[in-house]
Motif scaffolding. Sequence first.
Motif, PDB file in Angstrom:
ATOM      1  N   LEU A 124      96.329  -0.857  52.517  1.00 32.95           N
ATOM      2  CA  LEU A 124      96.885  -0.203  53.701  1.00 32.95           C
ATOM      3  C   LEU A 124      95.887   0.788  54.289  1.00 32.95           C
ATOM      4  N   TRP A 125      95.209   1.555  53.427  1.00 28.97           N
ATOM      5  CA  TRP A 125      94.214   2.517  53.891  1.00 28.97           C
ATOM      6  C   TRP A 125      93.087   1.793  54.623  1.00 28.97           C
ATOM      7  N   ALA A 126      92.591   0.697  54.046  1.00 29.61           N
ATOM      8  CA  ALA A 126      91.501  -0.050  54.685  1.00 29.61           C
ATOM      9  C   ALA A 126      91.975  -0.683  55.985  1.00 29.61           C
ATOM     10  N   SER A 127      93.212  -1.177  56.009  1.00 30.48           N
ATOM     11  CA  SER A 127      93.744  -1.781  57.224  1.00 30.48           C
ATOM     12  C   SER A 127      93.876  -0.736  58.332  1.00 30.48           C
ATOM     13  N   GLY A 128      94.398   0.439  57.973  1.00 28.57           N
ATOM     14  CA  GLY A 128      94.471   1.532  58.946  1.00 28.57           C
ATOM     15  C   GLY A 128      93.086   1.995  59.348  1.00 28.57           C
ATOM     16  N   GLY A 129      92.159   1.968  58.403  1.00 31.84           N
ATOM     17  CA  GLY A 129      90.784   2.332  58.702  1.00 31.84           C
ATOM     18  C   GLY A 129      90.145   1.354  59.666  1.00 31.84           C
ATOM     19  N   THR A 130      90.512   0.084  59.562  1.00 32.72           N
ATOM     20  CA  THR A 130      89.978  -0.923  60.474  1.00 32.72           C
ATOM     21  C   THR A 130      90.486  -0.676  61.891  1.00 32.72           C
ATOM     22  N   MET A 131      91.757  -0.366  62.027  1.00 32.35           N
ATOM     23  CA  MET A 131      92.309  -0.051  63.349  1.00 32.35           C
ATOM     24  C   MET A 131      91.597   1.174  63.919  1.00 32.35           C
ATOM     25  N   PHE A 132      91.427   2.203  63.092  1.00 29.64           N
ATOM     26  CA  PHE A 132      90.745   3.413  63.528  1.00 29.64           C
ATOM     27  C   PHE A 132      89.290   3.118  63.881  1.00 29.64           C
ATOM     28  N   ALA A 133      88.653   2.236  63.105  1.00 26.87           N
ATOM     29  CA  ALA A 133      87.263   1.845  63.393  1.00 26.87           C
ATOM     30  C   ALA A 133      87.166   1.177  64.763  1.00 26.87           C
ATOM     31  N   GLY A 134      88.134   0.338  65.094  1.00 26.25           N
ATOM     32  CA  GLY A 134      88.144  -0.300  66.406  1.00 26.25           C
ATOM     33  C   GLY A 134      88.267   0.718  67.526  1.00 26.25           C
ATOM     34  N   VAL A 135      89.139   1.696  67.341  1.00 31.40           N
ATOM     35  CA  VAL A 135      89.303   2.753  68.346  1.00 31.40           C
ATOM     36  C   VAL A 135      88.018   3.567  68.460  1.00 31.40           C
ATOM     37  N   LEU A 136      87.446   3.941  67.314  1.00 30.08           N
ATOM     38  CA  LEU A 136      86.192   4.702  67.334  1.00 30.08           C
ATOM     39  C   LEU A 136      85.079   3.925  68.019  1.00 30.08           C
ATOM     40  N   MET A 137      85.013   2.626  67.775  1.00 29.57           N
ATOM     41  CA  MET A 137      83.979   1.825  68.422  1.00 29.57           C
ATOM     42  C   MET A 137      84.178   1.797  69.933  1.00 29.57           C
ATOM     43  N   MET A 138      85.413   1.672  70.373  1.00 29.95           N
ATOM     44  CA  MET A 138      85.663   1.674  71.813  1.00 29.95           C
ATOM     45  C   MET A 138      85.272   3.014  72.433  1.00 29.95           C
ATOM     46  N   VAL A 139      85.690   4.099  71.815  1.00 24.28           N
ATOM     47  CA  VAL A 139      85.374   5.428  72.345  1.00 24.28           C
ATOM     48  C   VAL A 139      83.866   5.681  72.300  1.00 24.28           C
ATOM     49  N   ASN A 140      83.246   5.367  71.160  1.00 19.62           N
ATOM     50  CA  ASN A 140      81.807   5.561  71.019  1.00 19.62           C
ATOM     51  C   ASN A 140      81.046   4.679  72.009  1.00 19.62           C
ATOM     52  N   GLY A 141      81.522   3.476  72.249  1.00 14.10           N
ATOM     53  CA  GLY A 141      80.890   2.590  73.224  1.00 14.10           C
ATOM     54  C   GLY A 141      80.994   3.138  74.642  1.00 14.10           C
ATOM     55  N   ILE A 142      82.164   3.640  74.994  1.00 16.25           N
ATOM     56  CA  ILE A 142      82.343   4.214  76.332  1.00 16.25           C
ATOM     57  C   ILE A 142      81.460   5.445  76.509  1.00 16.25           C
ATOM     58  N   LEU A 143      81.393   6.287  75.480  1.00 19.08           N
ATOM     59  CA  LEU A 143      80.506   7.449  75.562  1.00 19.08           C
ATOM     60  C   LEU A 143      79.039   7.020  75.640  1.00 19.08           C
ATOM     61  N   GLY A 144      78.685   5.934  74.952  1.00 15.16           N
ATOM     62  CA  GLY A 144      77.336   5.390  75.050  1.00 15.16           C
ATOM     63  C   GLY A 144      77.031   4.893  76.446  1.00 15.16           C
ATOM     64  N   ILE A 145      78.035   4.302  77.093  1.00 14.16           N
ATOM     65  CA  ILE A 145      77.869   3.855  78.476  1.00 14.16           C
ATOM     66  C   ILE A 145      77.578   5.057  79.374  1.00 14.16           C
ATOM     67  N   PHE A 146      78.365   6.131  79.213  1.00 15.73           N
ATOM     68  CA  PHE A 146      78.122   7.339  80.009  1.00 15.73           C
ATOM     69  C   PHE A 146      76.754   7.952  79.716  1.00 15.73           C
ATOM     70  N   GLU A 147      76.382   7.953  78.445  1.00 18.02           N
ATOM     71  CA  GLU A 147      75.071   8.462  78.040  1.00 18.02           C
ATOM     72  C   GLU A 147      73.961   7.637  78.685  1.00 18.02           C
ATOM     73  N   GLY A 148      74.144   6.336  78.711  1.00 12.88           N
ATOM     74  CA  GLY A 148      73.167   5.452  79.339  1.00 12.88           C
ATOM     75  C   GLY A 148      73.073   5.661  80.831  1.00 12.88           C
ATOM     76  N   ILE A 149      74.220   5.794  81.483  1.00 15.45           N
ATOM     77  CA  ILE A 149      74.227   6.027  82.929  1.00 15.45           C
ATOM     78  C   ILE A 149      73.523   7.343  83.257  1.00 15.45           C
TER      79      ILE A 149
END
Length: 146
Positions: A22-47
């Motif tokens: 359950l912890w790893a499964s919740g961690g995977t969901m959180f990892a997906g959210v973190l990747m989306m947020v980190n990706g969007i911030l990377g887009i802004f950083e790139g721009i």
Amino acid sequence: MSSATAPHSNKPDHDHEKSTALWASGGTMFAGVLMMVNGILGIFEGIAGIAKDDVYERIGDYVYKFSLTTWGWIHLVLGILVAVVGWGILKGASWAKASGVALAALAIVAQFLWLPYTPVWAFISIAIGVFVIWALCNDRDDAAGP
């Protein structure tokens, strides 16, 4: 002595395995959210690096010499890919976990090279990448049997 008072049994600890899953499964969901947020911030950083070359302080004699515009394009493309893979992880796409591990590792390297420009954010982003790799490597939903 009754079995209720016996301190240990020979049965495997299924509750521990379930809580870890359950912890790893919740961690995977959180990892997906973190990747989306980190990706969007990377887009802004790139721009920011592409649009205005004076947003970040230039480093004098840094070993990895790219122009800030080049770094902007690197962060923009990597940010888009990380956000898309994060979305794929949240959707449960089979390709997304392996891609997520690979992109998180690549993002860690990019942030390490970017460290002199934004040291605090680079360390935070590296820590996020390490967590994402851990969570995606420990999620065993695909391997779990009945």
